[in-house]
Design an enzyme around this catalytic site. Sequence first.
Site: not given
Length: 281
Positions: A241-245
């Site tokens: 789940i790409p919270c880094h984006r």
Amino acid sequence: MNNIDYQRIAEAIQYISDHFKEQPDLDAVAAAVHLSPFHFQRLFKEWAGVSPKKFTQYISLQYAKELLRKQQSLADVSFETGLSGTSRLHDLFVSIEGMTPGEYKNGGESLVIDYAVYDTPFGPCLIASTMKGICHMSFLWDDEDVPFALQKAFPRARLVQRKTHIQQSALHLFEQNRHDLPAIKLHLKGTPFQLKVWEALLHIPSGGVQTYGTIASAIQMPMAARAVGTAVGDNPVAYLIPCHRVIRSSGITGQYHWGAARKKAMLGWEAARVFGEEQGE
């Protein structure tokens, strides 16, 4: 690449992030991590697929701002049409299935969670799963007690150190050629609002970024940007789940639960694979 090599890459990313306005050359970055320019160039390109010079451009502040401006309308299109692309994360169909109240009653009592540590381009990663899907994914610090995060989240669950096919399916996300990825099931506990935010994150394509405000608008709660930020910070499944984006509206990448340098490394690594390196650079 072993963990020592990744630590050197992480130090290089931090150095580049601290000095990007100076556009440091190969010799300067190599010296900062105590490697010869030749060895560092080879090690870095093996990890990122591009030269340190090109990577510096990818993680610079100006790049983040430009990417944000370009990505706004593209993301809107993907939300409206279900746009799919061969190298983008939203190609991957992820079914978010909330756990039943019984499974999580009293801190996960009677729940069996398998866990194992895997090497990734961003250092060792703890991946945990149930029979239904992945329930936890986090990057480890050097001296971190591996099961600690799981015990904190599921104090009464039975933890088993064991690799599973469900866990290993997530590793395909780190491959350069990610065509025909298997569907990865998630087995998450969260409020309806958190699940809605996490699902919206899955629509941010690899190589792209969104702001907290854009995510809030996407879930039709435009005034809830601050609450979105809290839900992003509570994401239990790193990278998948790409919270880094998610970045600030100013274009600054901001903090990250597993380290700001690691977040910059992820954004640059993904951008390198989506946009590629120009011939001869």
